[in-house]
Design a protein around this motif. Structure first.
Motif, short mmCIF file in Angstrom:
data_model
loop_
_atom_site.label_atom_id
_atom_site.label_comp_id
_atom_site.label_asym_id
_atom_site.label_seq_id
_atom_site.Cartn_x
_atom_site.Cartn_y
_atom_site.Cartn_z
N LYS B 4 2.28 11.02 4.77
CA LYS B 4 1.23 11.26 5.75
C LYS B 4 1.82 11.10 7.14
O LYS B 4 2.68 10.25 7.36
CB LYS B 4 0.09 10.25 5.59
N ASN B 6 1.25 10.07 11.09
CA ASN B 6 0.44 9.01 11.71
C ASN B 6 0.58 7.66 11.05
O ASN B 6 -0.19 6.75 11.32
CB ASN B 6 -1.05 9.39 11.72
N PRO B 8 4.05 5.22 9.73
CA PRO B 8 5.50 5.19 9.56
C PRO B 8 5.94 5.41 8.11
O PRO B 8 5.37 4.83 7.19
CB PRO B 8 5.87 3.78 10.02
N LEU B 11 6.92 2.38 5.92
CA LEU B 11 5.81 1.63 5.34
C LEU B 11 5.26 2.32 4.10
O LEU B 11 4.86 1.67 3.13
CB LEU B 11 4.70 1.47 6.38
N ARG B 19 3.87 -0.13 -5.62
CA ARG B 19 3.00 0.39 -6.66
C ARG B 19 3.74 0.76 -7.92
O ARG B 19 3.24 0.58 -9.02
CB ARG B 19 2.22 1.58 -6.10
N VAL B 22 4.12 -2.82 -9.50
CA VAL B 22 2.94 -3.48 -10.09
C VAL B 22 2.36 -2.65 -11.24
O VAL B 22 1.66 -3.18 -12.10
CB VAL B 22 1.84 -3.73 -9.05
N GLN B 23 2.66 -1.37 -11.24
CA GLN B 23 2.17 -0.55 -12.34
C GLN B 23 3.10 -0.60 -13.55
O GLN B 23 2.72 -0.19 -14.64
CB GLN B 23 2.04 0.92 -11.89
N LYS B 83 0.43 -8.23 -7.17
CA LYS B 83 -0.53 -7.22 -7.59
C LYS B 83 -1.94 -7.61 -7.17
O LYS B 83 -2.69 -6.78 -6.64
CB LYS B 83 -0.49 -7.04 -9.11
N LEU B 86 -2.40 -7.02 -3.49
CA LEU B 86 -2.57 -5.62 -3.15
C LEU B 86 -3.99 -5.16 -3.46
O LEU B 86 -4.61 -4.43 -2.67
CB LEU B 86 -1.56 -4.76 -3.91
N LEU B 87 -4.49 -5.60 -4.59
CA LEU B 87 -5.86 -5.25 -4.95
C LEU B 87 -6.85 -5.83 -3.95
O LEU B 87 -7.76 -5.14 -3.48
CB LEU B 87 -6.19 -5.77 -6.36
N ASP B 88 -6.65 -7.09 -3.61
CA ASP B 88 -7.57 -7.74 -2.67
C ASP B 88 -7.55 -7.06 -1.30
O ASP B 88 -8.60 -6.87 -0.68
CB ASP B 88 -7.21 -9.22 -2.52
N GLU B 90 -6.93 -3.99 -0.68
CA GLU B 90 -7.62 -2.72 -0.78
C GLU B 90 -9.13 -2.91 -0.83
O GLU B 90 -9.89 -2.18 -0.20
CB GLU B 90 -7.14 -1.98 -2.03
N LEU B 91 -9.56 -3.90 -1.57
CA LEU B 91 -10.99 -4.19 -1.68
C LEU B 91 -11.55 -4.65 -0.33
O LEU B 91 -12.63 -4.23 0.08
CB LEU B 91 -11.22 -5.29 -2.73
N GLN B 92 -10.78 -5.47 0.33
CA GLN B 92 -11.22 -5.96 1.64
C GLN B 92 -11.34 -4.81 2.63
O GLN B 92 -12.34 -4.69 3.35
CB GLN B 92 -10.23 -7.00 2.16
N ARG B 93 -10.33 -3.97 2.63
CA ARG B 93 -10.36 -2.82 3.53
C ARG B 93 -11.57 -1.95 3.25
O ARG B 93 -12.30 -1.58 4.16
CB ARG B 93 -9.08 -1.98 3.36
#
Lengths: 123, 123
Positions: B4, B6, B8, B11, B19, B22-23, B83, B86-88, B90-93
DNA sequence: AGTAGTGTCATAGCAAGCTAGTACACCAGA
DNA sequence: TCTGGTGTACTAGCTTGCTATGACACTACT
């Protein structure tokens, strides 16, 4: 306003204004603060503000009147569509990100519910 | 791999590797592709890859052995914590973004459920 | 007509991210 | 010992985002 690093400020401003609008803090037809005013309030350069507004103007969500200011569109249909679009983008991003983290679709709701229970008092 | 704009590239690479790990595509202890190999595969410069790996190395998720390569940590506890983190995040966001769009917490699950029903066959 | 507030545009300079290229240091195996 | 693969470091140059500054054009109001 605080800006995250690693993502252009002008995009964050655009996002900020979009949310002000879809939430109703900036109702249809209202004049938004001038570019110079926003620049001061957001502690940012005028050019950066303008860059944010140009895209919104192109999208029709803002009507720019030279010498007067920028106004939120009165096109309620467009406003509704815009809000739905923002919601969909967020939902799409979320489900995609969770998928990439290995979460199955049928577990998504469960995980979200669990998360919400554990963070009852957040905000 | 597509990146994407916009945000870096280094990152995005970091996120991508996190990912993979953790997968389980990159299990604990395995050697990940060399920086030069990753650079070619991701059509990116070596320096950019290295920048991504440095942070992961600092976080302990990767063990760098000079002259040998980079290896996924065998610390299962750290992997599990990572892991969950990362989940938290994403949920928080997600909950925060939805809140800013005017969605009440008690409507979140409903909206998500509705969205999933409308996009049954996505991915 | 003049003034204040508005959007718009252009220039110059700085920092961050990315690339290409080169070079060095380390390790394992032939 | 040599060779190939590895991580690491450095320089130079390009692009993008942001800033500071100044100038111009338009509108409303007096």
């Amino acid at each position: 306003m605080e800006f995250k690093d690693n993502i252009p400020i002008y995009l964050q401003i655009e996002q900020y204004l979009y949310r002000q609008i879809v939430q109703g803090q900036l109702p249809a037809g209202t004049k938004i603060p001038s570019v110079r005013r926003l620049a001061v309030d957001l502690t940012v350069n005028v050019n950066t503000v303008q860059r944010a507004l140009q895209q919104m103007n192109a999208n029709g969500i803002l009507i720019t009147k030279r010498g007067e200011g920028n106004f939120v569109t009165e096109d309620e249909v467009l406003l509704a569509k815009t809000k739905q679009h923002l919601l969909d983008m967020e939902l799409q991003r979320f489900t995609e990100q969770m998928r990439q983290l290995g979460v199955k679709r049928n577990h998504l709701v469960e995980i979200l519910t669990h998360y919400l229970e554990e963070h009852i008092d957040d905000r």
